[in-house]
Design an enzyme around this catalytic site. Structure first.
Site, PDB file in Angstrom:
ATOM      1  N   GLY A  35       0.833  -1.189   0.000  1.00  0.00           N
ATOM      2  CA  GLY A  35       0.000   0.000   0.000  1.00  0.00           C
ATOM      3  C   GLY A  35       0.866   1.235   0.000  1.00  0.00           C
ATOM      4  O   GLY A  35       2.089   1.171   0.139  1.00  0.00           O
ATOM      5  N   ALA A  36       0.225   2.392  -0.177  1.00  0.00           N
ATOM      6  CA  ALA A  36       0.941   3.658  -0.192  1.00  0.00           C
ATOM      7  C   ALA A  36       0.042   4.739   0.374  1.00  0.00           C
ATOM      8  O   ALA A  36      -1.190   4.654   0.288  1.00  0.00           O
ATOM      9  CB  ALA A  36       1.391   4.017  -1.606  1.00  0.00           C
ATOM     10  N   GLY A  37       0.663   5.751   0.960  1.00  0.00           N
ATOM     11  CA  GLY A  37      -0.067   6.879   1.507  1.00  0.00           C
ATOM     12  C   GLY A  37       0.637   8.172   1.178  1.00  0.00           C
ATOM     13  O   GLY A  37       1.576   8.203   0.375  1.00  0.00           O
ATOM     14  N   GLY A  38       0.203   9.233   1.829  1.00  0.00           N
ATOM     15  CA  GLY A  38       0.769  10.528   1.534  1.00  0.00           C
ATOM     16  C   GLY A  38       2.234  10.654   1.895  1.00  0.00           C
ATOM     17  O   GLY A  38       2.981  11.374   1.234  1.00  0.00           O
ATOM     18  N   MET A  39       2.668   9.937   2.945  1.00  0.00           N
ATOM     19  CA  MET A  39       4.038  10.097   3.424  1.00  0.00           C
ATOM     20  C   MET A  39       4.985   9.018   2.941  1.00  0.00           C
ATOM     21  O   MET A  39       6.201   9.204   2.993  1.00  0.00           O
ATOM     22  CB  MET A  39       4.062  10.129   4.959  1.00  0.00           C
ATOM     23  CG  MET A  39       3.589  11.433   5.557  1.00  0.00           C
ATOM     24  SD  MET A  39       3.818  11.428   7.353  1.00  0.00           S
ATOM     25  CE  MET A  39       5.588  11.237   7.472  1.00  0.00           C
ATOM     26  N   GLY A  40       4.462   7.887   2.489  1.00  0.00           N
ATOM     27  CA  GLY A  40       5.370   6.824   2.100  1.00  0.00           C
ATOM     28  C   GLY A  40       4.641   5.625   1.551  1.00  0.00           C
ATOM     29  O   GLY A  40       3.462   5.694   1.202  1.00  0.00           O
ATOM     30  N   VAL A  42       4.399   1.064   1.765  1.00  0.00           N
ATOM     31  CA  VAL A  42       4.692  -0.171   2.495  1.00  0.00           C
ATOM     32  C   VAL A  42       4.870  -1.287   1.473  1.00  0.00           C
ATOM     33  O   VAL A  42       4.031  -1.473   0.584  1.00  0.00           O
ATOM     34  CB  VAL A  42       3.578  -0.527   3.488  1.00  0.00           C
ATOM     35  CG1 VAL A  42       3.931  -1.812   4.248  1.00  0.00           C
ATOM     36  CG2 VAL A  42       3.319   0.607   4.467  1.00  0.00           C
ATOM     37  N   LYS A  56       8.220  -0.315   5.584  1.00  0.00           N
ATOM     38  CA  LYS A  56       7.624   0.995   5.332  1.00  0.00           C
ATOM     39  C   LYS A  56       8.739   2.004   5.052  1.00  0.00           C
ATOM     40  O   LYS A  56       9.731   2.058   5.769  1.00  0.00           O
ATOM     41  CB  LYS A  56       6.819   1.419   6.559  1.00  0.00           C
ATOM     42  CG  LYS A  56       6.093   2.749   6.426  1.00  0.00           C
ATOM     43  CD  LYS A  56       5.315   3.001   7.716  1.00  0.00           C
ATOM     44  CE  LYS A  56       4.692   4.383   7.747  1.00  0.00           C
ATOM     45  NZ  LYS A  56       4.002   4.635   9.030  1.00  0.00           N
ATOM     46  N   ASP A 150      -4.392   5.362  18.142  1.00  0.00           N
ATOM     47  CA  ASP A 150      -5.154   5.202  16.903  1.00  0.00           C
ATOM     48  C   ASP A 150      -5.692   3.781  16.780  1.00  0.00           C
ATOM     49  O   ASP A 150      -5.595   3.148  15.727  1.00  0.00           O
ATOM     50  CB  ASP A 150      -4.292   5.557  15.692  1.00  0.00           C
ATOM     51  CG  ASP A 150      -5.121   5.864  14.443  1.00  0.00           C
ATOM     52  OD1 ASP A 150      -6.321   6.202  14.584  1.00  0.00           O
ATOM     53  OD2 ASP A 150      -4.580   5.768  13.331  1.00  0.00           O
TER      54      ASP A 150
END
Length: 342
Positions: A35-40, A42, A56, A150
């Site tokens: 997966g991927a997000g705004g900061m990096g 995985v 990550k 979280d």
């Protein structure tokens, strides 16, 4: 003309590497994206012995920012403290790498949210095992001096071996008295004292844990559904909906969802109560008792995400050379349990 040999399929839930993605991160050979997000991003990867790893990595544009790099180093340091049956094992990190990374054991399976949507709610001894496993992970987190902050269904994986608590991206040392840059968390899962500006303590994780058990048992959160404002208003009102939680679990869950932190049990107390309720194992060894409970009650959870052979594109034979040569040029990566998506 000789046709090239077909490449082995990627593990379930992985996507192919994109141009510029690393082929190796630290000592790990990269197999595919999780997966991927705004900061990096995985990645799924193999360690030198062929073990399955989640790594990550921070995006290059953030790796040059000292604040992001420091935050990443804090996450790695906190995760390295945790030793739990129901949390992924920390395998290493390099916050000083050109692209900072951290790695954990890969956890296969669906998130609690996806499992409930696909297969329905948990019940009976299975639900008790879920509650105990997640409580054990949080008790270990708190014993290590950390508040997760979280805890929610998207951060819980139901692996074939038991539930696993993931994603320490906004975790914080419990004794960290530094000023917080805003309120972090997900509406409907944030404890009411946080909405009043009070600091995050382990009690906020217990509050969210109570919500997890409600969700696992009923398919809805403790404050129902709605927009952020609606969920926050219901949280402030302090009237969670525990209807549908089994009678034997409801008093403990209701206590965990108490509006006042002091009225909630600790995660360790919740774990002890659940192990006693299940009459699991011999007294005096919570981790051994939890293993006995999971062995007896946790069955039928498919691997799903990450299932299938983990073979790098050039085959396992290329693992040592890829690692030795740093193929792909990435000297960094971060793995937080392989959590990606909901």
């Amino acid at each position: 003309m000789t046709q090239p040999a077909p490449q082995p399929p990627l593990p379930a839930g992985f996507t192919p590497l994109a141009p510029g993605d690393p082929l190796a991160i630290g000592p790990f050979a990269v197999v595919g994206r999780i997966g991927a997000g705004g900061m990096g991003a995985v990645y799924g990867a193999l360690d030198p012995s062929g073990g399955h790893v989640a790594v990550k990595v921070i995006h290059p544009k953030y790796a040059g920012d000292p604040a992001y790099r420091a935050q990443f180093a804090r996450e790695a340091e906190l995760l390295s403290r945790v030793d739990a049956e129901c949390a992924p094992a920390f395998l290493g990190a390099d916050p000083a790498a050109p692209q900072p990374w951290l790695a954990t054991s890969f956890v296969t399976g669906r998130t609690l949210r996806r499992h409930v949507a696909a297969a329905g709610v948990l019940a009976g001894a299975e639900l008790t095992a879920f509650a105990a496993g997640t409580a054990e992970a949080l008790a270990a987190v708190h014993a290590a001096g950390i508040t997760h902050r979280d805890v929610k269904p998207a951060n819980i994986i139901l692996s074939p071996e038991g539930p696993r608590v993931l994603d320490f991206g906004i975790a914080r040392a419990t004794d960290d008295t530094g000023e917080e840059q805003g309120l972090y968390g997900t509406p409907g899962w944030v404890a009411p004292e946080r909405l009043d500006g009070r600091p995050a303590t382990p009690a906020v994780d217990v509050f969210a844990w109570g919500g997890l058990v409600v969700y696992a048992a009923t398919g809805h959160g403790p404050f129902g559904t709605g927009d952020s404002g609606t969920l926050l208003a219901r949280t402030r009102a302090g009237r969670p909906d525990t209807e549908g939680v089994p009678e034997e679990l409801r008093p403990l869950v209701a206590a965990a969802l108490s509006a006042e932190p002091a009225d909630r049990p600790t995660a360790a107390e919740a774990l002890a109560a659940l192990l006693d309720l299940a009459a699991a194992g011999a007294p005096g060894d919570p981790r051994g008792r939890l293993r006995a409970l999971l062995a007896a009650a946790w069955h039928g959870f498919e691997g799903g995400r990450g299932a299938g052979p983990w073979i790098a594109a050039a085959s396992l034979l290329s693992l040592s050379s890829a690692v030795a040569g740093g193929a792909g040029g990435a000297a960094g990566g971060l793995a937080a349990g392989g959590a990606a998506g909901g």
